[in-house]
Structures are given as C-alpha cells and as structure tokens.
Write an enzyme that holds these catalytic residues in place. Structure first.
Site, PDB file in Angstrom:
ATOM      1  N   HIS A 172     -78.903  58.108 -89.553  1.00 28.98           N
ATOM      2  CA  HIS A 172     -77.615  58.218 -90.249  1.00 28.98           C
ATOM      3  C   HIS A 172     -77.745  57.862 -91.720  1.00 28.98           C
ATOM      4  CE1 HIS A 172     -77.032  56.909 -86.003  1.00 28.98           C
ATOM      5  NE2 HIS A 172     -76.347  58.023 -85.994  1.00 28.98           N
TER       6      HIS A 172
HETATM    7 FE1  FES Z   1     -78.022  54.753 -87.864  1.00 28.38          FE
HETATM    8 FE2  FES Z   1     -80.366  53.831 -88.738  1.00 28.38          FE
HETATM    9  S1  FES Z   1     -78.742  54.603 -89.904  1.00 28.38           S
HETATM   10  S2  FES Z   1     -79.684  54.001 -86.706  1.00 28.38           S
END
Ligand code: FES
Length: 114
Positions: free
Chosen positions: A79
């Site tokens: 993410h």
């Molecule tokens: Fe979501 Fe690393 S940014 S698991």
C-alpha cells in the site's frame, strides 16, 4: 543488506555508510510520524549496522530495499508505505517504524538476536 530469518520473521541487517548515518542523524524529529532519533535505532558504537524486523507495520508485508523515494530506504509494495534508511516510517499508511528486535553484539561483527 542481508535478510536472515529469526522466529519465522525476516530480519534486515544493513551496513550504513558514514554519509547514511550523518543523513539519518540530521532528520528533524518533527518530520517523523513515529518520532525516534537515529541513535534509538542502533546500538551505541555500532551505528554502521541497522538490525530490524522486515515486516511492514501496516498490514505485515515485506518492504523492499531501495524501492521508495527515501534514499537507501525501504518501500512496501502493498500500500505504498515508505521507510527511510533508519527504518522509520516517512509516508504511507503504516503507523510505526520498522521494529528493532532484541539483539546484542557478541563481537564487533557478530550479533545474537533474541
Ligand atoms: Fe500496507 Fe505495507 S503499506 S502492508
């Protein structure tokens, strides 16, 4: 950077140059989401080695070295969290810095984790 396994978790061990150390020591704590001075991320006298659990503090993916926009840091492919060269969270959804496991130096070049 080497990745080893400890209790089923990836551990990142990274050699840092004097320039890396100086850069990380110069980051103002006010710029950090989870404020921690560089000195809290390493052992005194062994600043050239960073030892961290390589699990993103958002949802547990494994960040990739040199994949973010922070020089010599880590980027999480899941993410988009980005960690700097001291493993401190700098952007993205992760709330905390990469965790430092308990470890100690048993010689100048050998550590024991746990
Ligand atoms: Fe979501 Fe690393 S940014 S698991």
């Amino acid at each position: 950077v080497v990745t080893i396994k400890w209790r089923g978790q990836p551990i990142f061990v990274r050699y840092r140059t004097p320039e890396d150390i100086k850069d990380m020591q110069a980051v103002p704590l006010g710029d950090l989401k989870d404020p921690a001075p560089d000195s809290d991320r390493v052992k005194k006298g062994h600043e050239k080695y960073l030892v961290m659990i390589g699990i993103c503090t958002h949802l547990g993916c494994i960040p990739l070295f040199n994949a973010g926009s922070f020089k010599d840091g880590w980027g999480c492919p899941c993410h988009g969290s980005q960690y700097d060269a001291a493993g401190r969270i700098r952007s993205g959804p992760a709330p905390l810095n990469l965790v430092i496991p308990p470890y100690k130096y048993t010689s100048d070049t050998k550590i024991t984790i746990g």
